[in-house]
Design a protein around this motif. Sequence first.
Motif, PDB file in Angstrom:
ATOM      1  N   PRO A  99      10.240   5.509  -6.833  1.00  0.00           N
ATOM      2  CA  PRO A  99      10.668   6.386  -5.565  1.00  0.00           C
ATOM      3  C   PRO A  99       9.470   6.875  -4.838  1.00  0.00           C
ATOM      4  CG  PRO A  99      11.890   6.557  -7.489  1.00  0.00           C
ATOM      5  CD  PRO A  99      10.785   5.549  -7.831  1.00  0.00           C
ATOM      6  N   LYS A 100       8.327   7.363  -5.589  1.00  0.00           N
ATOM      7  CA  LYS A 100       7.549   8.465  -4.751  1.00  0.00           C
ATOM      8  C   LYS A 100       6.187   7.195  -4.409  1.00  0.00           C
ATOM      9  CE  LYS A 100       6.869  11.032  -8.571  1.00  0.00           C
ATOM     10  NZ  LYS A 100       6.003  12.276  -9.255  1.00  0.00           N
ATOM     11  N   TYR A 101       6.455   6.201  -4.125  1.00  0.00           N
ATOM     12  CA  TYR A 101       5.309   5.469  -3.831  1.00  0.00           C
ATOM     13  C   TYR A 101       4.545   5.741  -2.552  1.00  0.00           C
ATOM     14  CZ  TYR A 101       7.086   2.745   0.259  1.00  0.00           C
ATOM     15  OH  TYR A 101       7.629   2.213   1.454  1.00  0.00           O
ATOM     16  N   GLN A 102       5.284   6.303  -1.718  1.00  0.00           N
ATOM     17  CA  GLN A 102       4.821   6.720  -0.385  1.00  0.00           C
ATOM     18  C   GLN A 102       3.733   7.741  -0.403  1.00  0.00           C
ATOM     19  OE1 GLN A 102       8.606   7.203   1.813  1.00  0.00           O
ATOM     20  NE2 GLN A 102       7.728   5.928   3.343  1.00  0.00           N
ATOM     21  N   GLN A 103       3.746   8.569  -1.438  1.00  0.00           N
ATOM     22  CA  GLN A 103       2.798   9.760  -1.689  1.00  0.00           C
ATOM     23  C   GLN A 103       1.344   8.946  -2.309  1.00  0.00           C
ATOM     24  OE1 GLN A 103       4.308  12.407  -4.516  1.00  0.00           O
ATOM     25  NE2 GLN A 103       6.396  12.662  -3.153  1.00  0.00           N
ATOM     26  N   HIS A 104       1.579   7.924  -2.555  1.00  0.00           N
ATOM     27  CA  HIS A 104       0.141   7.474  -3.347  1.00  0.00           C
ATOM     28  C   HIS A 104      -0.246   6.296  -2.480  1.00  0.00           C
ATOM     29  CE1 HIS A 104       0.534   9.791  -6.626  1.00  0.00           C
ATOM     30  NE2 HIS A 104       2.166   9.717  -6.609  1.00  0.00           N
ATOM     31  N   SER A 105      -0.136   6.350  -1.087  1.00  0.00           N
ATOM     32  CA  SER A 105      -0.603   4.869  -0.233  1.00  0.00           C
ATOM     33  C   SER A 105      -2.102   4.560  -0.429  1.00  0.00           C
ATOM     34  CB  SER A 105      -0.340   5.314   1.223  1.00  0.00           C
ATOM     35  OG  SER A 105      -1.270   6.466   1.459  1.00  0.00           O
ATOM     36  N   LEU A 106      -2.849   5.521  -0.962  1.00  0.00           N
ATOM     37  CA  LEU A 106      -4.138   5.192  -0.974  1.00  0.00           C
ATOM     38  C   LEU A 106      -4.353   4.297  -2.312  1.00  0.00           C
ATOM     39  CD1 LEU A 106      -6.253   8.563  -0.771  1.00  0.00           C
ATOM     40  CD2 LEU A 106      -6.147   6.416   0.922  1.00  0.00           C
ATOM     41  N   LEU A 107      -3.465   4.229  -3.303  1.00  0.00           N
ATOM     42  CA  LEU A 107      -3.599   3.336  -4.373  1.00  0.00           C
ATOM     43  C   LEU A 107      -3.433   1.828  -3.723  1.00  0.00           C
ATOM     44  CD1 LEU A 107      -3.580   3.308  -7.425  1.00  0.00           C
ATOM     45  CD2 LEU A 107      -1.121   2.688  -7.312  1.00  0.00           C
TER      46      LEU A 107
ATOM     47  N   CYS B 142      -8.711   4.859  -8.923  1.00  0.00           N
ATOM     48  CA  CYS B 142      -8.789   6.048  -9.872  1.00  0.00           C
ATOM     49  C   CYS B 142      -8.088   7.146  -9.667  1.00  0.00           C
ATOM     50  CB  CYS B 142     -10.148   6.099 -10.479  1.00  0.00           C
ATOM     51  SG  CYS B 142     -10.707   4.561 -11.168  1.00  0.00           S
ATOM     52  N   ASN B 143      -8.572   7.651  -8.547  1.00  0.00           N
ATOM     53  CA  ASN B 143      -8.056   9.026  -8.049  1.00  0.00           C
ATOM     54  C   ASN B 143      -6.195   9.202  -7.638  1.00  0.00           C
ATOM     55  OD1 ASN B 143     -10.332  10.427  -7.880  1.00  0.00           O
ATOM     56  ND2 ASN B 143     -10.387   9.964  -5.416  1.00  0.00           N
ATOM     57  N   GLU B 144      -5.998   8.027  -7.481  1.00  0.00           N
ATOM     58  CA  GLU B 144      -4.419   7.894  -7.220  1.00  0.00           C
ATOM     59  C   GLU B 144      -3.625   7.673  -8.540  1.00  0.00           C
ATOM     60  OE1 GLU B 144      -4.410   9.292  -3.897  1.00  0.00           O
ATOM     61  OE2 GLU B 144      -2.644   8.716  -4.505  1.00  0.00           O
TER      62      GLU B 144
END
Lengths: 320, 305
Positions: free
Chosen positions: A285-293, B107-109
């Motif tokens: 559900p929260k994938y959009q907050q972690h786009s940098l991943l 790593c940060n994410e």
Amino acid sequence: MQRAATFILLLAALALPLIMRAFDLDYYTSFASRVMIFALAAGSLNLILGYAGMISFGHAAFVGVGTYTAGVMIIEGVPSALIGWPLAMLIAGLLALAIGAMSLRTRGVYFIMITLAFAQMIYYLTNSMKAYGGDEGLSLPGRSTLPLLDLKDDTSFYYVVLAILCVSMLLLSRLVASRFGRVIVAIRENEPRMEAIGYPTRRYKLVCFVIAGAFGGLAGALLANHGNYINPSILHWTQSGNLMIMVVLGGVGYRYGGLIGALTLLGLEEFIANHKVEWMADLWPKYQQHSLLGVGIILLVIVLYAPRGIAGWFDRSRRG
Amino acid sequence: MSIVLILEQSLNGLQFGLMLFLLAAGLTLVFGIMDMINLAHGSIYMIGAFLAATLVAATGSFALGVVLAIPATAAIGMLLEVSILRRLYTRDHMSQVLATFALILICNEAVRIIWGSDMALGTPAALSGPIELMPGLFYPAYRLLVIGVGLTVAILLYFIVAKTRIGMRVRAGASNREMAAAMGVDIKLLFTLVFGFGAALCAVAGAMLGPIFAVQVGMGDNILILAFVVIVIGGIGSIRGALIGSVLVGFVDTFGRAFLPALLREILPPQIASAAGTALASILIYVLMAAVLFWKPQGLFPARG
């Protein structure tokens, strides 16, 4: 073939604001301006990274100095773009001259590190400029002004950015194809040899560095106008990393490398952040907050398995 | 400017310098032996701090938590080396910079997903007060502990690198990789070990600095650059250079911030002096680095002759 593709691309770019207006998606006109500004910044970095083989880890300094020059001119009551933007190029170019003159004494890893150190210096200097917002930056009272055009209008601004990008890319690709460009590439391939033939290699590299810095400054001036603010975060070393990502993603040493990279990276970030993909959201559900991943993983895969970038996929002449 | 203030700032400088050394030591060995730029070193420092915070909270003991965090971080470091970084040794510097930059983002994410943006790691209660070192000089007990740990690790590291067989191999690898491999040193294994060791030092630094700065995502991004400045000043691959570079950077940075604005006030009008002082203090170490590279382009103690 390539000429036709360029022509179609240009037509699409010219028509984009009209199409977006028709569908009431004006936001994307502004987004496209942003992409083109970063394409210019990444393109200028590509000149030293790709053609000259100098791994500069401090390009954000030149972009940032351009941002601050244009921003400060607006704040101080000289909003004319005809003065502010060339001045941004000039100051960024002079800074590149100073940094390059010292950095080019070193090579390899030391060159990477010293360009990074100089960029950090500029970053902390802008951080301590209390008159212009210090570490928080400052909102600008308005955009630069041009005769006849109103840059406050996003569509006009878009066309100005498009024109500047096209002219800059034309100039840079003419430069690369010129005798100067050949010498630069030859120095990348074998510097001792070029030196032995009698070329003043360091001077050539320095000129190349200064040109790239000046265009970086121009991109910075546009960026200040696009976001209507100046902020030291644009000079942080991770921004230099981001510009490098764009160049490598697009294709190091390819004419459209910077453009493809900027479009891909910013487009990807935009897509992940603002468009919910249902099956992805169901999974996580929260994938959009972690786009940098996602950006990090894609970058890692590109570097490990496709080091010539996206432009390299379409290039049949240099395979292998 | 009293003698007490100077002493206090000297201790601050020493403490910061020693912690920088813990980061720079691992970095300079990785850099020196495998000719590899590892930007993800700062991420390992961050992971070490988060692990320490978690384990301190779980065990209820600061010492136990920190001690447990060290092998855990070393394991993560070695895993990273075996799975990803190993592929980069033969690649050019730009690929290394970019791949490890990608690792920073990842790593940060990942830390944000697992732990959130920040964690609490307080000083242990027994060491929260100040100690009077001499009349008028009160110094936080915890910072003295940091200095003690830093000195102990530095001495230990010196003995390992200078006096043991494995240390000899590390030095051999740093000064000439091919020759060391030709003489029968298993460079691959050695490097995994060095990497794990560097990660362990990161964990020590992260855990000790956690209560002083803050345990948060991105905490490694800026200190990483300082560690790079240190190893470039000291000479890439040299432990001795890293130690001297760290202490030099620690002192210059601390003294610059503490005294430069006051010093400038003596010669400049106050308004200009305070602005120029803080600006100058924040870039002082970069000026130092540029100056060192100008006169000694290989750093103060080049590992390769």
